[in-house]
Design an enzyme around this catalytic site. Structure first.
Site, PDB file in Angstrom:
ATOM      1  CB  SER B 217      -1.025   0.109   1.050  1.00  0.00           C
ATOM      2  OG  SER B 217      -0.337  -0.147   2.268  1.00  0.00           O
ATOM      3  N   GLY B 219      -0.033   4.596   0.177  1.00  0.00           N
ATOM      4  CA  GLY B 219      -0.853   5.675   0.716  1.00  0.00           C
ATOM      5  C   GLY B 219      -1.618   6.327  -0.454  1.00  0.00           C
ATOM      6  CB  ALA B 220      -2.278   9.761  -1.509  1.00  0.00           C
ATOM      7  N   GLY B 222      -2.423   4.559  -3.866  1.00  0.00           N
ATOM      8  CA  GLY B 222      -3.123   3.405  -4.078  1.00  0.00           C
ATOM      9  C   GLY B 222      -2.051   1.749  -3.833  1.00  0.00           C
ATOM     10  N   GLY B 248      -5.901   0.823   5.643  1.00  0.00           N
ATOM     11  CA  GLY B 248      -5.091  -0.087   5.241  1.00  0.00           C
ATOM     12  C   GLY B 248      -5.715  -1.379   5.525  1.00  0.00           C
ATOM     13  CG  ASP B 249      -7.182  -2.060   9.613  1.00  0.00           C
ATOM     14  OD1 ASP B 249      -5.743  -2.788   9.405  1.00  0.00           O
ATOM     15  OD2 ASP B 249      -7.295  -1.190  10.461  1.00  0.00           O
TER      16      ASP B 249
END
Lengths: 309, 309
Positions: B217, B219-220, B222, B248-249
């Site tokens: 992941s 962050g912004a 994707g 993230g979950d």
């Protein structure tokens, strides 16, 4: 016994972190919990000084249960808290291990219903009958009328029980008008009440508003007392370094114990300042260092205030 | 059912304050509490997507009781947490109302005894028999061996249950070596594992260490997925603003639901990114905005990664 009233009791939680930095994540390295709220702190110090103490106020929910369980393990303190539907607030002190500085987060407290407030007042009147003095301490939780302390002061006076008030803002303003025996504001609280930051002028104004005696806590400079018997300054021998949490509550315990022991004002003030400094010096927030207290007690300078001339 | 494992469950508390300033006192204007720990967040999203979910891990003390009481009110989530003597940790998110920025304080968690860890392992083996997939989520509380996730991955593989691992540090390093089907590190966790901040190189290295598929992941930006079927980037249509807690979950929930529904990788990734962005957009931390999710789902760009050429 001495009665302390804490309408907004709290489960005081202390977190140790390396250094608090806003908008980042922190691993808490140590968590401690203890019963809190000003009146509970005052009671613990009074009990340690050998006085019988009863605490009242409100407790509810899982935090209220945790608070009462821990209070049951505190020798010399009798629990007369009124159970409520709402949940007792938490306060969190985040202490930086690098500097010892602390950041405080205070929850607002539970909503008290009119029936719960009525039940408290009834219990309070009964408790007053066996009280030698009463301290009204701290903020009011939502639902308790802002004039609550004024009513409790009138009830204490009607029962001929000396009453000390330690609060701030509008509850202090209304409480002072009900003529308590002692108010113990800090410099900011006193300035908010009177509009003056000058101790003599501000305490004179607070007395004019109704307080019989005003003991202003001036932080590291000790106490300034404006009483019917005279004016005094009580100062510690040196600036002490440590955690000031609970120092004001220890001062209240010193004043109250001195009152019920009928000590003259200078001795009450010396005790209050010594307890306060010994609290700053203690490793655990809100406890006091007994040997520091005993040493300091002889070193407090209590002087008749010259500005009163 | 889908099984999520959260060894270090938490009671997640959110405080709203005007603006957090170190070494001052703050009045908390709003307090919210909910069951937390990554696997519990994943379970809530899976249940909202219509999947049957069972949660396991540890819970104890007054915070564990509060967590389980609230979990009982969460439709679609079955509580199979193992009771322990210690007290479930709290996490506190302090959100500035002026900016929306948040500061995180995480307690370490209870000490787990060898007997409690053994009881958990036994219950886990039984739960695996009816699981279509399992997610192993978050940090390990004190007392749980650092190789715990590696053992749980081997047990899942022996039971032919696909297993996703979402953790960090040494538990991630050891877990990857046990050959999980999917690992979902963020950029920092992946760099700590592999020594590289470059997604292609780092995910290739993580696969070489044992992970069948690596979904990083970013962050912004994707997700970046390195799988036996190919490499993809999945990106949201625009930068979304809000609270990233739980994003993230939600991505893990998207990947797991896609796995059990046997969706091809590009669809799994689109779902994971849309859920993640819809979580950032939701007013309550860790919830997702369903209508935003449905709108975003068609707008996620999933491209075969050109750098793989």
């Amino acid at each position: 016994m001495i009665l302390t009233v804490t309408p907004n009791t709290a489960l005081d939680i202390t977190y140790r972190v390396r250094s608090l930095r806003p908008h980042t994540a922190h691993r808490v390295t140590e968590v401690t919990e203890r019963p809190g709220g000003k009146g509970l702190n005052v009671a613990r110090v009074l009990a340690a000084l050998g006085h019988e103490v009863t605490v009242t106020g409100f407790a509810g929910g899982v935090t209220g249960r945790a608070l009462r369980d821990q209070l049951a393990d505190t020798p010399g303190v009798v629990d007369a808290l009124i159970p409520v539907e709402g949940t007792t607030r938490r306060t969190i002190a985040v202490v930086d291990t690098t500097t010892g500085d602390s950041t405080q987060l205070n929850e607002p407290g539970p909503q008290i219903t009119p029936a719960e407030w009525a039940a408290f007042q009834e219990a309070y009147e009964v408790l007053l009958r066996s009280a030698s003095a009463v301290a009204l301490c701290g903020s009011l939780p939502p639902g308790v009328p802002v004039g609550a302390y004024a009513g409790l002061i009138r009830a204490a006076r009607a029962a001929a029980v000396p009453v000390l008030l330690d609060t701030s803002g509008e509850p202090l303003r209304r409480g002072v008008a009900a003529r308590p025996d002692i108010v113990k504001p800090n410099a900011d609280e006193l300035a908010e009440l009177t509009g003056s930051h000058e101790p003599l002028q501000a305490t004179r104004d607070a007395r004019r508003r109704g307080a019989h005696a005003v003991v202003a806590s001036l932080g590291a400079q000790g106490l300034f007392a404006h009483t019917p018997d005279g004016l005094w300054r009580a100062t510690p021998p040196r600036r002490v370094h440590g955690n000031p949490t609970g120092a004001g509550d220890s001062a209240v315990a010193g004043l109250l114990s001195g009152l019920v022991e009928r000590l003259p004002w200078p001795e009450r003030l010396a005790r209050a300042v010594a307890l306060s400094a010994a609290t700053v010096l203690a490793p655990v927030a809100g406890e006091f260092d007994r040997s520091a207290y005993e040493t300091l007690l002889d070193q407090i300078a209590v002087t008749v205030d010259a500005t009163a001339a």
